[in-house]
Motif scaffolding. Structure first.
Motif, PDB file in Angstrom:
ATOM      1  N   VAL A 138     -25.722  97.862  83.923  1.00 58.55           N
ATOM      2  CA  VAL A 138     -27.112  98.137  83.559  1.00 58.55           C
ATOM      3  C   VAL A 138     -27.227  98.757  82.170  1.00 58.55           C
ATOM      4  O   VAL A 138     -26.623  99.809  81.897  1.00 58.55           O
ATOM      5  N   LEU A 139     -27.996  98.103  81.327  1.00 60.89           N
ATOM      6  CA  LEU A 139     -28.307  98.632  80.001  1.00 60.89           C
ATOM      7  C   LEU A 139     -29.694  99.262  80.054  1.00 60.89           C
ATOM      8  O   LEU A 139     -30.654  98.624  80.498  1.00 60.89           O
ATOM      9  N   ILE A 140     -29.793 100.518  79.622  1.00 56.90           N
ATOM     10  CA  ILE A 140     -31.087 101.205  79.611  1.00 56.90           C
ATOM     11  C   ILE A 140     -31.396 101.577  78.165  1.00 56.90           C
ATOM     12  O   ILE A 140     -30.558 102.197  77.480  1.00 56.90           O
ATOM     13  N   LEU A 141     -32.584 101.215  77.706  1.00 56.88           N
ATOM     14  CA  LEU A 141     -32.954 101.457  76.312  1.00 56.88           C
ATOM     15  C   LEU A 141     -33.973 102.588  76.259  1.00 56.88           C
ATOM     16  O   LEU A 141     -35.086 102.449  76.768  1.00 56.88           O
ATOM     17  N   GLY A 215     -40.137 101.158  74.720  1.00 61.31           N
ATOM     18  CA  GLY A 215     -41.367 100.526  74.217  1.00 61.31           C
ATOM     19  C   GLY A 215     -41.263 100.118  72.752  1.00 61.31           C
ATOM     20  O   GLY A 215     -42.172  99.482  72.228  1.00 61.31           O
ATOM     21  N   ALA A 216     -40.138 100.457  72.092  1.00 64.93           N
ATOM     22  CA  ALA A 216     -39.985 100.059  70.687  1.00 64.93           C
ATOM     23  C   ALA A 216     -39.751  98.551  70.616  1.00 64.93           C
ATOM     24  O   ALA A 216     -39.007  97.997  71.429  1.00 64.93           O
ATOM     25  N   GLU A 217     -40.367  97.903  69.648  1.00 62.87           N
ATOM     26  CA  GLU A 217     -40.200  96.452  69.508  1.00 62.87           C
ATOM     27  C   GLU A 217     -38.720  96.087  69.391  1.00 62.87           C
ATOM     28  O   GLU A 217     -38.253  95.124  70.023  1.00 62.87           O
ATOM     29  N   SER A 218     -37.976  96.858  68.613  1.00 63.65           N
ATOM     30  CA  SER A 218     -36.554  96.543  68.417  1.00 63.65           C
ATOM     31  C   SER A 218     -35.786  96.644  69.735  1.00 63.65           C
ATOM     32  O   SER A 218     -34.830  95.898  69.969  1.00 63.65           O
ATOM     33  N   SER A 219     -36.223  97.555  70.626  1.00 61.83           N
ATOM     34  CA  SER A 219     -35.570  97.684  71.935  1.00 61.83           C
ATOM     35  C   SER A 219     -35.878  96.490  72.817  1.00 61.83           C
ATOM     36  O   SER A 219     -35.007  95.973  73.508  1.00 61.83           O
ATOM     37  N   THR A 220     -37.139  96.076  72.811  1.00 67.02           N
ATOM     38  CA  THR A 220     -37.514  94.929  73.640  1.00 67.02           C
ATOM     39  C   THR A 220     -36.743  93.695  73.172  1.00 67.02           C
ATOM     40  O   THR A 220     -36.249  92.907  73.983  1.00 67.02           O
ATOM     41  N   ARG A 221     -36.599  93.553  71.868  1.00 70.40           N
ATOM     42  CA  ARG A 221     -35.801  92.438  71.335  1.00 70.40           C
ATOM     43  C   ARG A 221     -34.358  92.555  71.809  1.00 70.40           C
ATOM     44  O   ARG A 221     -33.752  91.582  72.250  1.00 70.40           O
ATOM     45  N   LEU A 222     -33.816  93.775  71.713  1.00 72.18           N
ATOM     46  CA  LEU A 222     -32.423  93.980  72.128  1.00 72.18           C
ATOM     47  C   LEU A 222     -32.247  93.656  73.615  1.00 72.18           C
ATOM     48  O   LEU A 222     -31.228  93.083  74.019  1.00 72.18           O
ATOM     49  N   MET A 238     -44.098 101.111  76.972  1.00 70.96           N
ATOM     50  CA  MET A 238     -45.326 100.501  76.463  1.00 70.96           C
ATOM     51  C   MET A 238     -45.419 100.774  74.973  1.00 70.96           C
ATOM     52  O   MET A 238     -45.679 101.899  74.552  1.00 70.96           O
ATOM     53  N   GLY A 239     -45.217  99.730  74.197  1.00 70.90           N
ATOM     54  CA  GLY A 239     -45.290  99.870  72.753  1.00 70.90           C
ATOM     55  C   GLY A 239     -46.594  99.296  72.234  1.00 70.90           C
ATOM     56  O   GLY A 239     -47.620  99.357  72.911  1.00 70.90           O
TER      57      GLY A 239
END
Ligand code: NAD
Ligand code: ZN
Length: 318
Positions: A138-141, A215-222, A238-239
């Motif tokens: 499990v990866l948690i951002l 919620g950071a865009e870069s995290s959602t991409r990752l 929620m970003g």
């Protein structure tokens, strides 16, 4: 009311006066992570008695719409949810709530733990949506309160490897204490491909479940890029309302992207996790204030000073 935890959304309403379409147009009492002691009962209440210590699930749905009837009451369009404008929250000395959304705490579970069942329920729902089970990687951002409770629940479900990211090293230090197998300090300037590789190196494989709790865009991409083909990416953070995502890459690898909205039927599980000792939420509380010090409590929550994670306000000392 006994104690109420401050959530990022409470701070957001205070500072910005709105979250998306929810706008604070007139004074609103905040607070929705709460526990209290029953002081009075409605005449038809059978499940509680005066003096019971209870955790309060803050959203009461309509009970009759198709979502309520099909067991997904968190999607009920008529839900009345504490401190979501224009509904008042429960940071006050007395508060009235539907009895069936109050959960009696066993004697050995504190009221503070009762209040923490709210964020813990978000973690329970996120892990259930992700399908985390024995052996999951499990990866948690994001290692804020939501990332941390997700970590605790993922481990209790049998995840055998957990990696958590954040921009702040002190939060990662806490995550390590909470049992993360590895942590990754992310910088805003980091190259995306390098980050994906770092994640895979830390796992020694690819994570099959990812939960974005930032919620950071870069995290959602990752989340979409680092999850193993055929895996699940759950979006909790929620970003901004619109973000740019590598969707074709994700669909061609059959990544299931699942949203999370609060929780549904999770309070009983969250309570069992705490009561059985499988999950210890107490270390989330870094600061305690009396209700008279609410202003100061919000300053601490807002600035994160003193390594604040969860700030608890006591309406009445227990
Ligand atoms: P928080 O702000 O305390 O935690 C977010 C963490 O993410 C912070 O520690 C921050 O440093 C970290 N972060 C920011 N950018 C990052 C990046 N690029 N990579 C890695 N980490 C990064 O908030 P919280 O209370 O833990 O809540 C987390 C998110 O979940 C918020 O966006 C909140 O609005 C959302 N939330 C959603 C639901 C839901 O029902 N979907 C419920 C509760 C909270
Ligand atoms: Zn409904």
């Amino acid at each position: 009311m006994s104690c109420v935890g401050i959530c990022g959304s409470d701070v957001h309403y205070l500072v910005n006066g709105r979250i998306g379409d929810f706008v604070v147009n007139s004074p609103m009492i905040i607070g929705h992570e709460a526990a209290g002691i029953v002081s009075k009962l409605g005449k038809n209440v059978k499940n509680l008695k005066v003096g019971d210590r209870v955790a309060i699930e803050p959203g009461v749905p309509c009970r009759v719409c198709e979502f309520c009837r099909s067991g997904r009451y968190n999607l009920c369009p008529e839900v009345i949810f504490c401190a979501t404008p224009p509904v008042h929250g429960n940071l006050r000395r007395f508060y009235t709530h539907a009895a069936d959304y109050c959960f009696k705490l066993p004697d050995h579970v504190s009221l503070e733990e009762g209040a923490l069942l709210e964020p813990l329920s978000v973690g329970v729902h996120a892990c259930q949506r992700a399908g985390i089970t024995l052996g999951s990687k499990v990866l948690i951002l994001g290692a804020g309160p939501i990332g941390l409770v997700t970590l605790l629940v993922a481990k209790s479900l049998g995840a055998t490897k957990t990696v958590i990211t954040d921009l702040v090293q002190t939060r990662l230090d806490v995550a390590k204490d909470f049992g993360a197998d590895a942590t990754l300090l992310v910088q805003r300037s980091d190259d995306e491909a390098t980050l994906v590789k770092k994640v895979h190196d830390l796992f020694g494989c690819e994570p099959d479940k990812t939960v974005d709790a930032s919620g950071a865009e870069s995290s959602t991409r990752l989340a979409l890029l680092a999850t193993k083909s055929g895996g699940v990416a759950v979006l909790v953070g929620m970003g901004p309302p619109e973000v740019k995502l590598p969707l074709v890459q994700a669909l061609a690898r059959e990544i299931d992207i699942r949203g999370v909205f609060r929780y549904v039927n999770c309070y009983p599980t969250a309570l069992d996790l705490v009561a059985s000792g499988k999950v210890n939420v107490k270390p989330l509380i870094t600061h305690n204030y009396d209700i008279e010090q609410t202003h100061e409590a919000f300053e601490t929550a807002k600035t994160g000073r003193g390594g604040a994670i969860k700030v608890m306000i006591h309406c009445k000392r227990s």
